[in-house]
Scaffold this active site. Structure first.
Site, PDB file in Angstrom:
ATOM      1  N   PHE A 104      25.671  20.884 -18.532  1.00  0.00           N
ATOM      2  CA  PHE A 104      26.647  20.099 -17.783  1.00  0.00           C
ATOM      3  C   PHE A 104      26.278  18.627 -17.923  1.00  0.00           C
ATOM      4  CE2 PHE A 104      28.739  17.770 -14.527  1.00  0.00           C
ATOM      5  CZ  PHE A 104      30.009  18.312 -14.527  1.00  0.00           C
TER       6      PHE A 104
ATOM      7  N   ASP B 177      18.932  14.154 -20.414  1.00  0.00           N
ATOM      8  CA  ASP B 177      19.868  13.868 -19.335  1.00  0.00           C
ATOM      9  C   ASP B 177      19.162  14.178 -18.019  1.00  0.00           C
ATOM     10  OD1 ASP B 177      21.766  13.858 -17.360  1.00  0.00           O
ATOM     11  OD2 ASP B 177      23.324  14.844 -18.537  1.00  0.00           O
TER      12      ASP B 177
ATOM     13  N   LYS C 263      23.381   9.141 -10.569  1.00  0.00           N
ATOM     14  CA  LYS C 263      23.292   9.713  -9.223  1.00  0.00           C
ATOM     15  C   LYS C 263      22.382   8.920  -8.291  1.00  0.00           C
ATOM     16  CE  LYS C 263      24.561  14.406 -10.611  1.00  0.00           C
ATOM     17  NZ  LYS C 263      25.963  14.518 -10.230  1.00  0.00           N
TER      18      LYS C 263
HETATM   19  C1  PLP Z   1      23.003  16.524 -15.646  1.00  0.00           C
HETATM   20  C2  PLP Z   1      24.270  15.765 -15.368  1.00  0.00           C
HETATM   21  N1  PLP Z   1      24.733  14.894 -16.271  1.00  0.00           N
HETATM   22  C3  PLP Z   1      25.849  14.192 -16.053  1.00  0.00           C
HETATM   23  C4  PLP Z   1      26.577  14.344 -14.901  1.00  0.00           C
HETATM   24  C5  PLP Z   1      27.843  13.555 -14.693  1.00  0.00           C
HETATM   25  O1  PLP Z   1      27.684  12.584 -13.711  1.00  0.00           O
HETATM   26  P1  PLP Z   1      28.965  11.914 -13.009  1.00  0.00           P
HETATM   27  O2  PLP Z   1      29.595  12.971 -12.165  1.00  0.00           O
HETATM   28  O3  PLP Z   1      28.395  10.781 -12.209  1.00  0.00           O
HETATM   29  O4  PLP Z   1      29.857  11.446 -14.114  1.00  0.00           O
HETATM   30  C6  PLP Z   1      26.130  15.241 -13.928  1.00  0.00           C
HETATM   31  C7  PLP Z   1      26.899  15.454 -12.685  1.00  0.00           C
HETATM   32  O5  PLP Z   1      26.749  16.424 -11.984  1.00  0.00           O
HETATM   33  C8  PLP Z   1      24.944  15.977 -14.166  1.00  0.00           C
HETATM   34  O6  PLP Z   1      24.482  16.860 -13.283  1.00  0.00           O
END
Ligand code: PLP
Length: 404
Positions: free
Chosen positions: A145, A230, A259
């Site tokens: 994700f 990530d 986040k």
């Molecule tokens: C591992 C990871 N990468 C990227 C994102 C995307 O972040 P955003 O919702 O701020 O675009 C999330 C969101 O849950 C995430 O958990």
């Protein structure tokens, strides 16, 4: 209280009436919060065991972060990147130092950080590695994700996230998560990056087998491929270390952060990498009106300073052990599996008992907020300011729900 004088049902109805139904929230309507606690429009209090999917690692309205935001609101909020402002360099330097990298590129949302990582990796591939034009590929993992843009959902393996959003962006190869052999086999001469979550959060806090991340690091080094971690959900103290990669002593080429970087106040994301990687971008090639704005930087500087004390990582590691002990005690009593890293837990509920959604509804009725993911799995990610008594309360409440 009788139902018709409660404000919650009407507020839930109104919210459903006026929004696209791209979420299925629990029927609670929050109006204020402090630390690890939320209060709804009817005055009912809830222990927050989700923390905005880790966006609230420092709890709701942490005084140091709120003070920084207030002070900045009174001075300067936005300039765009057409000019430099007086919070910018400090933010970039302090975050770069926290990451042990040369440079930082600030954006807003997590998905933008991921998009930035992809663009930088492709450009690096063409300009530094010598990949033929248009041929770059990036290896990603099943169950990933990384956000919701059209490019990112192109390599999602979750049909809800992906279906009917094509045509899809090419250039991604999906391999099973945790399988080093499959990852190695997927790398070819045109591979520019491996993009992974060091722990897959949305998938249910899935921790890869020991040795996997160091193995990925090694193969990326050997094959001249960038390792992009990530850490948007796993990073910044959540797992008991600054980065989830730290558990195995792994240093990626690029950190993607988001986040918690915004302190639960404002969206802030960033890519941190060395100059030989981020240096491929030249003026006009990438950007964002709001990325690195003064308000965001002022808050995020304080976030980095909170992390630099090490206190939150320590709390997460110590309290995480308490959470682990409590949750492991429920295996066989309604839980069929538990994965814990710091204050981050994925719980598999016995599907014969109830769904994750039902469990979260029952927890909410008892004053604990958590979020289900993928059927019978629940994710717990409380703010790192939670106390040991509050952890015990969460575990006891879960035990009651499972026994009911
Ligand atoms: C591992 C990871 N990468 C990227 C994102 C995307 O972040 P955003 O919702 O701020 O675009 C999330 C969101 O849950 C995430 O958990």
């Amino acid at each position: 209280m009788v139902d018709d004088i409660l404000r919650t049902p009407g507020a839930v109805r109104d919210a459903e009436r006026w929004t696209a139904h791209n979420y299925h929230p629990l029927p609670v309507v929050i109006s204020s919060a402090e630390g690890a606690w939320l209060t709804d429009v009817d005055g009912k209090r809830y222990l927050d065991c989700l923390a905005g999917y880790s966006a609230l690692n420092f709890g709701h309205r942490h005084p140091q972060l709120i003070a920084a935001a207030h002070a900045q609101l009174d001075r300067l909020t936005l300039t765009s990147r057409a000019f430099i402002h007086d919070q910018f360099a400090d933010f970039c330097r302090e975050l770069a130092e926290l990451c042990g990298k040369d440079l930082v590129l600030p954006m807003n949302t997590g998905a933008e950080a991921v998009e930035t990582g992809i663009k930088v990796a492709r450009k690096w591939g063409y300009q530094v590695k010598g990949v033929p034009a248009g041929q770059a590929n990036i290896v990603v993992a099943e169950g990933n994700f990384h956000g919701r843009t059209t490019t990112i959902v192109s390599f999602s393996t979750d049909e809800d996230a992906r279906a009917d959003f094509g045509p899809y962006t090419p250039g991604f190869t999906v391999v099973p998560y945790g399988d080093l052999g499959a990852l190695t086999a997927a790398i070819d001469e045109n591979t520019v990056a491996v993009l992974l979550e060091p722990i897959q959060g949305e998938q249910g806090v899935v921790v890869p087998p020991e040795g996997y991340l160091p193995g990925v690091r090694q193969v990326c080094t050997d094959r001249d491929v960038l390792f992009i971690a990530d850490e948007i959900q796993s990073g910044l103290g959540r797992t008991g270390k600054t980065f989830a990669c730290d558990h195995e002593g792994v240093v990626p080429d690029m950190y993607l952060l988001g986040k918690a970087l915004g302190g639960g106040i404002i969206p802030v994301s960033a890519v941190a990498a060395n100059a030989d990687v981020l240096g491929v971008l030249k003026p006009g090639q990438h950007g964002s009106t709001f990325g690195g704005n003064p308000l965001a930087c002022a808050v995020a500087i304080e976030v980095v300073r909170l992390l630099a004390t090490g206190e939150f990582q320590r709390r997460s590691a110590e309290l995480g052990e308490r959470l682990r002990t409590g949750l492991e005690g429920l295996v066989g009593k309604g839980l069929v599996g538990v994965r814990v890293r710091g204050l981050w837990a994925g719980l598999d509920i016995d599907p014969a008992l109830m769904s994750g959604r039902e469990a979260c509804e029952r927890l909410a009725a008892r004053g604990v907020l958590a979020k289900d993911t993928h059927g019978s799995t629940i994710r717990l990610a409380p703010p790192l300011v939670i106390t040991k008594e509050e952890i015990d309360l969460a575990v006891t409440t879960l035990a009651e729900v499972l026994a009911a």
